[in-house]
Design a protein around this motif. Sequence first.
Motif: not given
Length: 69
Positions: A1-8, A10-23, A42-46
């Motif tokens: 699992m990866k958690i990435i915050y991009d302050p530029e 203002d999006v927080l991404r939580i990736l449960f699996q590191d696989i391609p996003i289809s939709d 497989i992931g969320l973006e806040v």
Amino acid sequence: MKIIYDPEVDVLRILFQDIPISDSDEDETGIIFDFDDQGNVIGLEVLDASKRIDDPQTVSYMIARPTTH
């Protein structure tokens, strides 16, 4: 699992699996759900994370231990 915050942006991404996003699908609250080709989340973006989370640059986690009887 990866958690990435991009302050530029203002999006927080939580990736449960590191696989391609289809939709992806955004709900009305500004949460984007990312799906694999099987329809699994497989992931969320806040969006606007700093307005929704106390401090998106700080992460803490806890592993719950099973209760014993």
